[in-house]
Design a protein around this motif. Sequence first.
Motif, mmCIF file in Angstrom:
data_model
loop_
_atom_site.group_PDB
_atom_site.id
_atom_site.type_symbol
_atom_site.label_atom_id
_atom_site.label_comp_id
_atom_site.label_asym_id
_atom_site.label_seq_id
_atom_site.Cartn_x
_atom_site.Cartn_y
_atom_site.Cartn_z
ATOM 1 N N ALA A 255 0.824 -1.212 0.000
ATOM 2 C CA ALA A 255 0.000 0.000 0.000
ATOM 3 C C ALA A 255 0.856 1.258 0.000
ATOM 4 C CB ALA A 255 -0.936 -0.001 1.205
ATOM 5 N N LEU A 256 1.971 1.232 0.725
ATOM 6 C CA LEU A 256 2.838 2.407 0.838
ATOM 7 C C LEU A 256 3.966 2.409 -0.192
ATOM 8 C CD1 LEU A 256 3.170 2.673 4.725
ATOM 9 C CD2 LEU A 256 1.626 3.906 3.211
ATOM 10 N N GLN A 257 4.064 1.336 -0.991
ATOM 11 C CA GLN A 257 5.147 1.229 -1.966
ATOM 12 C C GLN A 257 6.500 1.467 -1.293
ATOM 13 O OE1 GLN A 257 4.659 0.417 -5.551
ATOM 14 N NE2 GLN A 257 2.915 -0.329 -4.362
ATOM 15 N N ALA A 258 6.712 0.782 -0.160
ATOM 16 C CA ALA A 258 7.919 0.961 0.643
ATOM 17 C C ALA A 258 8.639 -0.363 0.803
ATOM 18 C CB ALA A 258 7.569 1.533 2.014
ATOM 19 N N ASP A 259 9.982 -0.301 0.838
ATOM 20 C CA ASP A 259 10.780 -1.512 1.022
ATOM 21 C C ASP A 259 10.678 -2.044 2.444
ATOM 22 O OD1 ASP A 259 11.725 -1.434 -1.622
ATOM 23 O OD2 ASP A 259 13.356 -0.084 -1.072
ATOM 24 N N SER A 260 10.606 -1.143 3.409
ATOM 25 C CA SER A 260 10.566 -1.539 4.817
ATOM 26 C C SER A 260 9.462 -0.774 5.534
ATOM 27 C CB SER A 260 11.912 -1.253 5.498
ATOM 28 O OG SER A 260 11.860 -1.586 6.872
ATOM 29 N N VAL A 261 8.647 -1.501 6.300
ATOM 30 C CA VAL A 261 7.593 -0.893 7.110
ATOM 31 C C VAL A 261 7.648 -1.503 8.501
ATOM 32 C CG1 VAL A 261 5.128 -0.523 7.422
ATOM 33 C CG2 VAL A 261 6.103 -0.451 5.129
ATOM 34 N N VAL A 262 7.761 -0.648 9.502
ATOM 35 C CA VAL A 262 7.862 -1.080 10.892
ATOM 36 C C VAL A 262 6.719 -0.457 11.685
ATOM 37 C CG1 VAL A 262 9.272 -1.052 12.982
ATOM 38 C CG2 VAL A 262 10.369 -1.279 10.741
ATOM 39 N N LEU A 263 6.040 -1.269 12.483
ATOM 40 C CA LEU A 263 4.997 -0.775 13.365
ATOM 41 C C LEU A 263 5.592 -0.519 14.745
ATOM 42 C CD1 LEU A 263 2.003 -0.110 13.864
ATOM 43 C CD2 LEU A 263 1.674 -2.517 14.509
ATOM 44 N N ARG A 264 5.574 0.741 15.185
ATOM 45 C CA ARG A 264 6.133 1.098 16.481
ATOM 46 C C ARG A 264 5.167 0.725 17.612
ATOM 47 N NH1 ARG A 264 7.519 7.089 14.678
ATOM 48 N NH2 ARG A 264 5.743 7.444 16.074
ATOM 49 N N ASP A 265 5.657 0.854 18.839
ATOM 50 C CA ASP A 265 4.834 0.547 20.003
ATOM 51 C C ASP A 265 3.651 1.495 20.138
ATOM 52 O OD1 ASP A 265 6.497 -1.534 20.640
ATOM 53 O OD2 ASP A 265 7.676 -0.398 22.104
ATOM 54 N N ASP A 266 3.759 2.716 19.585
ATOM 55 C CA ASP A 266 2.646 3.655 19.649
ATOM 56 C C ASP A 266 1.695 3.486 18.465
ATOM 57 O OD1 ASP A 266 4.280 4.605 17.677
ATOM 58 O OD2 ASP A 266 4.406 6.652 18.417
ATOM 59 N N LEU A 267 1.816 2.358 17.745
ATOM 60 C CA LEU A 267 0.938 1.981 16.644
ATOM 61 C C LEU A 267 1.014 2.953 15.471
ATOM 62 C CD1 LEU A 267 -2.206 0.761 18.617
ATOM 63 C CD2 LEU A 267 -0.167 -0.514 17.922
#
Length: 301
Positions: free
Chosen positions: A261-273
């Motif tokens: 969806a974001l056309q991104a190589d890396s996506v990380v979900l932080r603790d604050d969502l």
Amino acid sequence: MNTMIIPKAAALLAVLLVLSSGCGFTGGSNNPQQSPVVESNNTAPLTSLDTPASVPGDVSSTPATNSAIPAAPEQPTVTTPIPLPGDTLPEALIALDWQEVKQLPPAEAWTGIPADAMTVSVQRLKNLGGAAITFYTRPGDEDFVYADLRISSVHYRLGPAGTYNYRKPEDLGAAVVSLFNGKALKITGGLGANSTLSNYYTIDEARVPTGILRVDTGHTNEADVDRNGSAEVVSAHGTPMTAYVYRWHDGHAEEAYINDALQADSVVLRDDLIYEAADLGNPEVKEYQLTPEGLKLRNSY
């Protein structure tokens, strides 16, 4: 003598004509240029919702029969607020491509684990009426570790819980979690060095389990990531990191791939969502917040 009467009569007649011309008008003005006719079908355009509405002048003291034009409305001064640090300007939402999850974990009543099975561990769930989850392996099968659910005296075969290489007790887990605005039984096992298999089941009032979701896209957690009051399943895996989210919709589970969806190589979900998206070789990081309608850009740095 007649020459004196005619001018007086003419003058009297003129006065009468002036007086009669004011009869029958109830308006506050006798000047037709200041008393326009008010049409009943007002064709003035509606005020746009995107602009402040005009505030009409105070005409409360004007009699109902007064047809005078109201005072011109005051035009409010429109200013654009200066965003504070951390605030964001409205951005277009990025819609997610939700796909129905069709591979569901099994839950079948059976006689119990075979006599020649090797028990790995047994976990009892006090918040599930003392139900027991038994993890076991089968002779000659070096592919999977399996799970059995026993509620009272009834056994249910739950299928593979993880791969054979991760058959230690610490690699396997069972818990009751909050999910999809309810409760679910979660069975977790290992798939690889940085990946797990998570199977989710509901259990009805008759204590019959039903598989509702299988996740093999990474380590899982349950969180209200879209802030709609109901917990979703989120998963993450790999380097660069991939991120998925799972929701309940129209009676079934659905999956969306955040990287796509974001056309991104890396996506990380932080603790604050908050999702952090980045591309390899590009130092820029963008922050996104998930809403029920889609992903919203918060910040970039």
